[in-house]
Design an enzyme around this catalytic site. Sequence first.
Site, PDB file in Angstrom:
ATOM      1  N   HIS A  62       0.829  -1.205   0.000  1.00  0.00           N
ATOM      2  CA  HIS A  62       0.000   0.000   0.000  1.00  0.00           C
ATOM      3  C   HIS A  62       0.861   1.250   0.000  1.00  0.00           C
ATOM      4  O   HIS A  62       2.049   1.218   0.307  1.00  0.00           O
ATOM      5  CB  HIS A  62      -0.981   0.000   1.183  1.00  0.00           C
ATOM      6  N   CYS A  63       0.215   2.357  -0.358  1.00  0.00           N
ATOM      7  CA  CYS A  63       0.854   3.670  -0.336  1.00  0.00           C
ATOM      8  C   CYS A  63      -0.210   4.687   0.061  1.00  0.00           C
ATOM      9  O   CYS A  63      -1.174   4.351   0.740  1.00  0.00           O
ATOM     10  CB  CYS A  63       1.500   3.997  -1.686  1.00  0.00           C
ATOM     11  N   ARG A  64      -0.068   5.898  -0.372  1.00  0.00           N
ATOM     12  CA  ARG A  64      -1.033   6.945  -0.025  1.00  0.00           C
ATOM     13  C   ARG A  64      -2.336   6.775  -0.789  1.00  0.00           C
ATOM     14  O   ARG A  64      -3.405   6.804  -0.192  1.00  0.00           O
ATOM     15  CB  ARG A  64      -0.411   8.316  -0.308  1.00  0.00           C
TER      16      ARG A  64
END
Length: 99
Positions: A62-64
Amino acid sequence: MDITIEELKERLDKGEKLNLFDVREEYEFDEFNIGATLIPLGELPDRLEEIAHLKNEEILIHCRSGARSGRAAAYLTAEGYANVRNVLGGMMAWQAAGY
């Protein structure tokens, strides 16, 4: 194959042991994280040895917003990782859902 924030939340709530990685920058991780292992996207090629043992296991990234993690997932897949899943919407969606 992607994963939704709802699926991820359910699996975390069940206490599943997940290979969960955050590819945001350290300052983003420090502001808010869900307990993933931090490997910023720019460092991923140089840190593959840390996750080499997971080539045939499920990896969640995941990221932003889901963009960087999508690139990370594509990169890992190209490197021979068999089951990499991008968290759709990333931490923006996670926080918007109130998790």
